[in-house]
Each structure stands twice: as C-alpha cells, then as structure tokens.
Design a protein around this motif. Structure first.
Motif, short mmCIF file in Angstrom:
data_model
loop_
_atom_site.label_atom_id
_atom_site.label_comp_id
_atom_site.label_asym_id
_atom_site.label_seq_id
_atom_site.Cartn_x
_atom_site.Cartn_y
_atom_site.Cartn_z
N MET A 1 -21.74 -48.61 95.05
CA MET A 1 -22.92 -49.49 94.98
C MET A 1 -22.67 -50.69 94.08
O MET A 1 -23.08 -51.81 94.40
CB MET A 1 -24.14 -48.69 94.52
N ARG A 2 -21.99 -50.46 92.96
CA ARG A 2 -21.69 -51.58 92.06
C ARG A 2 -20.80 -52.61 92.76
O ARG A 2 -21.00 -53.82 92.62
CB ARG A 2 -21.00 -51.07 90.79
N GLU A 3 -19.81 -52.13 93.51
CA GLU A 3 -18.91 -53.05 94.21
C GLU A 3 -19.65 -53.82 95.30
O GLU A 3 -19.42 -55.02 95.49
CB GLU A 3 -17.74 -52.26 94.80
N VAL A 4 -20.53 -53.14 96.03
CA VAL A 4 -21.29 -53.82 97.08
C VAL A 4 -22.19 -54.89 96.48
O VAL A 4 -22.27 -56.02 96.99
CB VAL A 4 -22.12 -52.81 97.89
N MET A 5 -22.86 -54.57 95.39
CA MET A 5 -23.75 -55.54 94.76
C MET A 5 -22.98 -56.73 94.20
O MET A 5 -23.48 -57.85 94.16
CB MET A 5 -24.58 -54.86 93.67
N SER A 6 -21.72 -56.48 93.80
CA SER A 6 -20.91 -57.55 93.21
C SER A 6 -20.15 -58.35 94.27
O SER A 6 -20.10 -59.59 94.20
CB SER A 6 -19.92 -56.96 92.21
N LEU A 7 -19.57 -57.65 95.25
CA LEU A 7 -18.65 -58.29 96.20
C LEU A 7 -19.19 -58.37 97.62
O LEU A 7 -18.61 -59.06 98.46
CB LEU A 7 -17.32 -57.53 96.22
N GLY A 8 -20.26 -57.64 97.91
CA GLY A 8 -20.78 -57.60 99.27
C GLY A 8 -20.26 -56.43 100.07
O GLY A 8 -20.80 -56.10 101.13
N HIS A 9 -19.22 -55.78 99.59
CA HIS A 9 -18.68 -54.58 100.24
C HIS A 9 -17.94 -53.75 99.21
O HIS A 9 -17.60 -54.23 98.12
CB HIS A 9 -17.74 -54.95 101.39
N GLY A 10 -17.69 -52.48 99.57
CA GLY A 10 -16.98 -51.58 98.65
C GLY A 10 -15.70 -51.06 99.22
O GLY A 10 -15.38 -49.87 99.08
N THR A 11 -14.93 -51.93 99.88
CA THR A 11 -13.66 -51.50 100.46
C THR A 11 -12.65 -51.21 99.36
O THR A 11 -12.32 -52.08 98.56
CB THR A 11 -13.09 -52.57 101.41
N ARG A 12 -12.17 -49.98 99.30
CA ARG A 12 -11.22 -49.57 98.26
C ARG A 12 -9.77 -49.70 98.72
O ARG A 12 -8.88 -50.04 97.94
CB ARG A 12 -11.51 -48.12 97.86
N LYS A 13 -9.52 -49.44 99.99
CA LYS A 13 -8.14 -49.46 100.49
C LYS A 13 -8.11 -50.08 101.88
O LYS A 13 -8.92 -49.78 102.74
CB LYS A 13 -7.57 -48.04 100.55
N ARG A 14 -7.16 -50.98 102.10
CA ARG A 14 -7.00 -51.62 103.40
C ARG A 14 -5.51 -51.73 103.69
O ARG A 14 -4.72 -52.19 102.86
CB ARG A 14 -7.68 -52.99 103.43
N THR A 15 -5.12 -51.32 104.88
CA THR A 15 -3.71 -51.29 105.26
C THR A 15 -3.55 -51.88 106.65
O THR A 15 -4.18 -51.41 107.60
CB THR A 15 -3.17 -49.85 105.27
N GLU A 16 -2.73 -52.90 106.78
CA GLU A 16 -2.45 -53.45 108.11
C GLU A 16 -1.71 -52.41 108.95
O GLU A 16 -0.82 -51.72 108.47
CB GLU A 16 -1.59 -54.72 108.00
#
Length: 451
Positions: free
Chosen positions: A342-357
């Motif tokens: 929730m803190r990440e969403v409120m700060s960044l708009g999303h809470g994506t922790r890991k992303r891998t192509e």
C-alpha cells in the motif's frame, strides 16, 4: 523415471510451477534470440498488445486453512477504504503501462475477496472501465467462501458488477472441513450454493478437493455424486497438496495423519473424470470441468498464454509495458505484504516488486506447458501468434521421443495442432518433460545455425 514408464499427474503440476517460478527469478534480461531476428516484430500481434485479463488479489482471510500456503493474511482491523483506493490506483497505473485497449475478464481472488465490501469491487471495476474497454457482458468472477455471512452479500456483489462466482466448498463432510481448517460447515455450503444458483444461474463454479487424509475412493465418489446433485455447470477439482510450513503438512510428517497412496489418488482422479463425463461435463482442462458451455473465460487467458495484469499484494502478471517503450513481455510480481504494498502504491502508483523480461523461449515454454493443460491443446494458428514462421510440426514432428508418445496414445500432432489424448491428459507432467526438452533442443540448434 524408468525408461518407457510414465508417472501419473493430477491437478497441481509441480513441473509447471517450476517453469513459471523460473520466469520471475531475479536474473539478467535474456536477449531476444532466433527466430525474432528473422521475424522482426514477431511479438507485435493482437495477443500481446490489444487486450489483457485482470487479476485482483484480496490478501485477507478470517483464518488460515491447515493446508494453505497462499499469500494471505488474517484480517484484523483492515482499513478497507485504503485498500480500495490502492487497488483502484494500481489498476489504472498498470493498465496505462500496458496500453491495452480492452480488459477481457476480471477475477477477484485471494485470500477471501468476498470479505471485501461490494463497494470495493464496484470501485475497482469502475477504475478498469475508465482506463480500458470492459464490455458489459465481460466475465467478472469473485471467489467466495460459503459462510452464511458471505452468502448474505451475494446480491450486493451482483449489483457491483460480479457475474460469476467460484465457491470454495472443498468438501461436503464436516469432519473433512474441520481437518482442512475451513470456517464453514457443509450445511452452509448447501445454503450458499442454493443462493448462488438463484442469483448467478449457469455461472456458479464449485471447488472440491480430493486425496484428503483418511479418504477412500468410495467416500470420494460418494462426495462427488452428492455434489453433482447440488452444483451448477462448472466444477474445479484439486488433489490436496501438502505444502511445507502448513499445519496439515506437519501432521502428516509427524505420523498423526496419513494420506492416500499414489495408486489410490490415481483411481480417485480417474473415477472423477469418468463420473463427470457421464453427467455431461467436458474436461476442458486438467482440473476443470464444464457443461452447457460454462467454461471459465478468465482462466483460459492464462492457459492460452495471453497477457494478464495482476494487481494487489503478491499478484502475478504477464504483459508488455508498452508505455515504457518495451516490446518484450515481462513477468511481474507485486510486493507480497499488504502494508508495504500500500505504501508503494500510494507513493509510486503501483507496488511491483519484481519484473523480468521474458525471451521468446520463455514465452513458448509457458504456452506449451499451459496450453497442453486444455483438452483442445495448442492449435497451429495459436502457436504461430507467438512465433510466426515456427510451426509445431517443425519443432516436434521429427522427434523420435515425441513420436513414441504419439504411438503410445498419449499425444496427437495433426492438422489441428498438438494436444493430449484422454489418457495423456492424466500424465501431462511426464509428457512435458519430453516436450520441453525437445523445444529447448530445437531452439538451441536453430540459434546455432542462425549465429
């Protein structure tokens, strides 16, 4: 595995779990390999760019079931208004990031999403509609636990936009439900099913578990037949999986409980398939059975390798972040714990922790492993949506190992595509060992020729 011998697989597929887990491991992005260089823009097809399914994860439960290791948290003083605002915001952010023009379906899972209020469900759907086209008749599924409190909310969920339910009945025996740590009784299941079928006729799915400690083939068949007299047109059946760290796992490990032998589990699964078939249900996927055309649209997006966006704590997604100028699909995981998310969403708009192509090979492995879970398998045209110019016949047609599986009656590779037979579907995990190895071998050979 002894040569020439196939082990049986039931709904669960540990090999598939490994494939999907590998796709989101922290690693250096894999460079796009052959044949993308000889097929420029091969990823730019409607499957990838125009639409996506949306999964919404509600992480809270009233209690943790004895067999469950999902990403869930016991609900104590949940600030639903803040959670709602974060789900709304993350949905908008990630839909915009994907630049899809259409959301094909929405699935509220958990956790126990029926603990959320209908106003939260409605707010998320409203956010989706503001950022992409969500057809009025698009499938919107809500997972429901069959407690009396949640059953009383069903009418409100329908008004909020839900048009399909997935009810976690799991068993119709109170002794089994207590063993599983469920919060409902068999009587509550019956009442919830009755209300659900009244409000959502033809669109109520039921989950049931087999392979419980102390369960026999006879008792399982009796449970299934009883359920058939009560259920709607969709059944999902799952073999109990003992997950390390759960209460049930420890009880079995300590010798306090014993589970059925593999041969008994095989008999349970086969008995269920035959009974459901005789009652007019089509086994359209390893774990899923439907009649009267009541197939789950949302889950087919996963099995067919389509894009999907995951929002909420711990949700997974697979989509191309085109707004960032990317052309390769990413495997994404949202932050697991609700508070940090929730803190990440409120700060960044999303809470994506890991992303891998994902490389083309990563994607094709998923298309293969997931697509073969369905009775129709993988059509030639569908396969070529992901990799134009690379045919199923060219990859698998010359393999002696694959041909042996065809000769043994487990696989079919013909003018329609690649699919399992009735008996092949029951041993899919073993078949995938051969098929994935052949795909990887072919890919490596072609990459070497193209170098």
């Amino acid at each position: 595995m002894v040569s020439g011998q196939l082990c049986r697989v039931y709904p669960g597929l540990p090999l598939l779990s490994y494939i999907l887990k590998r796709s989101v491991m922290a690693q250096e992005p894999v460079a796009s390999q052959w044949p993308s260089r000889t097929n420029p823009g091969s990823r730019e097809c409607s499957t990838w760019t125009d639409q996506a399914a949306l999964y919404v994860h509600w992480p809270y439960c009233q209690k943790r079931c004895s067999y469950c290791n999902f990403n869930k948290y016991i609900a104590h003083n949940v600030d639903e208004e803040v959670m709602k605002q974060c789900l709304v915001r993350e949905a908008g952010t990630l839909i915009q990031l994907s630049q899809v023009s259409r959301i094909s379906s929405v699935f509220f899972g958990g956790g126990t999403p029926s603990l959320a209020g209908p106003f939260t469900i409605a707010a998320v759907l409203d956010s989706v509609s503001k950022h992409a086209h969500l057809a009025e008749d698009a499938e919107v599924t809500l997972e429901v636990n069959p407690t009396s409190a949640e059953a009383s909310q069903l009418a409100g969920f329908r008004l909020a936009g839900v048009n399909r339910l997935s009810i976690g009945v799991q068993s119709l025996a109170d002794t089994d439900l207590r063993l599983l740590g469920r919060t409902h009784t068999a009587l509550e299941s019956l009442k919830t099913l009755e209300e659900a079928r009244r409000l959502f006729p033809g669109a109520t799915s039921v989950d049931i578990i087999f392979g419980l400690p102390g369960q026999t083939v006879t008792s399982w068949v009796r449970t299934l037949k009883e359920l058939l007299g009560l259920c709607d047109d969709h059944i999902s059946l799952y073999q109990l999986t003992l997950e390390r760290g759960t209460a049930l796992f420890k009880q079995v490990q300590d010798g306090l409980l014993s589970r059925p032998e593999p041969e008994v589990l095989a008999e349970m699964y086969e008995a269920a398939r035959c009974i459901l078939h005789s009652e007019g249900f089509r086994q359209y996927e390893v774990s899923n059975f439907a009649r009267n055309g009541a197939l789950c649209i949302h889950n087919q997006a996963y099995w067919q390798g389509h894009q999907y966006i995951g929002i909420g704590p711990g949700a997974h997604g697979r989509f191309v972040p085109r707004k960032d100028g990317k052309k390769l699909r990413e495997a994404r995981i949202q932050t697991l714990e609700p508070e940090p998310w929730m803190r990440e969403v409120m700060s960044l708009g999303h809470g994506t922790r890991k992303r891998t192509e994902q490389s083309e090979l990563d994607v094709l492995e998923e298309v293969l492993a997931l697509g073969l879970r369905m009775d129709v398998g993988i059509m030639h045209e569908h396969w070529q949506q992901f990799m134009p110019g690379l045919t199923l016949q060219s990859v698998f047609g010359s393999s002696q190992e694959v041909r042996a599986l065809e000769d043994q009656g487990f696989l079919l590779l013909d003018d329609s595509g690649l699919r399992c037979t009735w008996k092949g579907l029951a041993v899919l995990d073993s078949l995938l060992l051969t098929l994935l190895k052949q795909l990887q071998r072919f890919w490596a050979d072609q990459a070497q020729q193209d170098a």
